[in-house]
Write an enzyme that holds these catalytic residues in place. Structure first.
Site, PDB file in Angstrom:
ATOM      1  N   SER A 163       0.771  -0.973   0.418  1.00  0.00           N
ATOM      2  CA  SER A 163      -0.152   0.362  -0.291  1.00  0.00           C
ATOM      3  C   SER A 163       0.709   1.337   0.140  1.00  0.00           C
ATOM      4  O   SER A 163       1.795   1.621  -0.939  1.00  0.00           O
ATOM      5  CB  SER A 163      -1.284   0.012   1.406  1.00  0.00           C
ATOM      6  OG  SER A 163      -2.065   0.677   1.069  1.00  0.00           O
ATOM      7  N   GLU A 194      -9.982  -4.574  -5.954  1.00  0.00           N
ATOM      8  CA  GLU A 194      -9.223  -3.028  -5.096  1.00  0.00           C
ATOM      9  C   GLU A 194      -9.366  -1.876  -5.934  1.00  0.00           C
ATOM     10  O   GLU A 194      -9.614  -2.150  -7.493  1.00  0.00           O
ATOM     11  CB  GLU A 194      -7.935  -3.071  -5.241  1.00  0.00           C
ATOM     12  CG  GLU A 194      -7.729  -4.244  -4.322  1.00  0.00           C
ATOM     13  CD  GLU A 194      -5.402  -4.469  -3.767  1.00  0.00           C
ATOM     14  OE1 GLU A 194      -5.662  -2.956  -3.083  1.00  0.00           O
ATOM     15  OE2 GLU A 194      -5.481  -5.321  -3.909  1.00  0.00           O
ATOM     16  N   HIS A 232      -7.850  -5.691  -0.278  1.00  0.00           N
ATOM     17  CA  HIS A 232      -6.001  -5.201   0.026  1.00  0.00           C
ATOM     18  C   HIS A 232      -5.314  -5.260   0.800  1.00  0.00           C
ATOM     19  O   HIS A 232      -5.260  -5.637   1.134  1.00  0.00           O
ATOM     20  CB  HIS A 232      -6.670  -3.631   0.195  1.00  0.00           C
ATOM     21  CG  HIS A 232      -5.534  -2.348   0.406  1.00  0.00           C
ATOM     22  ND1 HIS A 232      -4.561  -1.846  -1.378  1.00  0.00           N
ATOM     23  CD2 HIS A 232      -5.143  -1.399   1.381  1.00  0.00           C
ATOM     24  CE1 HIS A 232      -4.185  -1.105  -0.604  1.00  0.00           C
ATOM     25  NE2 HIS A 232      -4.297  -0.698   0.458  1.00  0.00           N
TER      26      HIS A 232
END
Length: 325
Positions: free
Chosen positions: A164, A256, A286
């Site tokens: 991320s 996502e 995610h």
């Protein structure tokens, strides 16, 4: 396994994934909508994250975690077993939107990555907002990389990885190292990277993502890029020139909101001649590898990472043999 390829793993969706996705819809996504809405909420989330640093996070008995210190921040070495190649290392950047989480919260990734890579993992506790800026996080990442090299690791024996926001930091670190003419690591692994901080509406998977609300991701990008040029490749790596970077592995879920920018990173890198293994896992949320304690798909993803690193090592050995000949 080939390095430069697109993969859609073909596995039956587990009942664990079905149950967890449903739970995220009713819990994680609403909470994310609240946290990524106001600076005071970010500050509160960051303070909660500080409390998480004192909570004991259990690991399997064969995993050893040792605290590590750096010039401006800290981190931890994670070793999954004794049969590791101590001449090599992974430098890992955790996710959390640049305002939450820590190496401790991501141990379910780092210890499995140590086992998959068969080397120790250094998880960096880099500075985050709302007190610190993106430039501070990047400075910490570059300092940590320098520290690893000063400890005697060769650049070709180091792998960068992150999820991320940590995937964003991984890409920005690679670009900064390349631009500075510094030796580059052997490879990088990005899990659900957040790569585009320009003010774009995220329409892809807006309703399918069970975890991240698209509008709140856009708000957070505006917050972090205030006073910056969002088109700067160190701010939005997806708009960078990837020429000369090492092989990349990008892992994302098909539902996502960040899937599109992960795919764009893969495309941009390939245009620059970089081998990319892009994996898009059907209906995975995610950063799903962090859920390996409960998701069989997540555990399988680490096997793919292990094979990717094996292919990179094999390609490097073949290139070395050709040069020697």
């Amino acid at each position: 396994m080939r390095i430069d390829t697109d993969v859609v793993p073909n596995y039956p969706l587990s009942w664990q994934a079905r149950a967890l996705t449903g739970l995220m819809w009713s819990t994680v996504k609403p909470v994310s909508s609240l946290l990524m809405r106001h600076p005071l909420a970010l500050a509160g989330a960051a303070r909660l994250g500080e409390l998480g640093r004192v909570v004991r996070v259990p690991c399997p008995e064969h995993v050893v975690v040792e605290a590590a210190a750096f010039s401006a921040c800290g981190g931890e070495w994670v070793r999954a077993g004794r049969e590791l190649d101590e001449r090599k290392a992974v430098l890992y950047f955790h996710g959390g939107g640049y305002f939450s989480c820590s190496p401790r919260t991501h141990r379910s990734i780092t210890w499995r990555l140590s086992a998959a890579a068969r080397r120790p993992v250094l998880a960096l506790d880099y500075r985050q907002g709302p007190v610190h800026k993106l430039a501070d996080s990047l400075a910490d990442a570059l300092d940590a990389y320098d520290c690893v090299l000063r400890q005697g690791y060769a650049a070709e024996d180091v792998v960068l990885a992150g999820d991320s926001a940590g995937g964003h930091l991984t890409l920005a670190t690679l670009l900064a190292l390349r631009d500075a003419g510094r030796p580059l690591p052997a490879a990088a692994i990005c899990l659900s990277p957040w790569a585009d901080l320009t003010d774009i509406p995220r329409r892809e998977n807006r309703w399918q993502d069970p975890m991240l609300p698209a509008g709140r991701v856009r708000w957070l990008a505006r917050w972090w890029t205030s006073g910056l040029d969002p088109w700067d490749p160190l701010v939005s790596p997806v708009h960078g020139d990837f020429t000369g970077l090492p092989p990349l592995m990008i892992v994302t879920g098909s539902t996502e909101v960040l899937r599109d920018e992960a795919h764009r990173v893969a495309a941009r890198a390939r245009e620059a001649g970089v081998p990319v293994r892009y994996e898009e896992w059907p209906r995975m949320p995610h950063v799903f590898p962090i859920l390996a304690d409960v998701l069989p798909e997540a555990r399988q993803a680490f096997r793919h990472m292990s094979r990717f690193l094996g292919e990179v090592a094999g390609a490097g050995s073949a290139a070395g043999d050709t040069a020697a000949a």
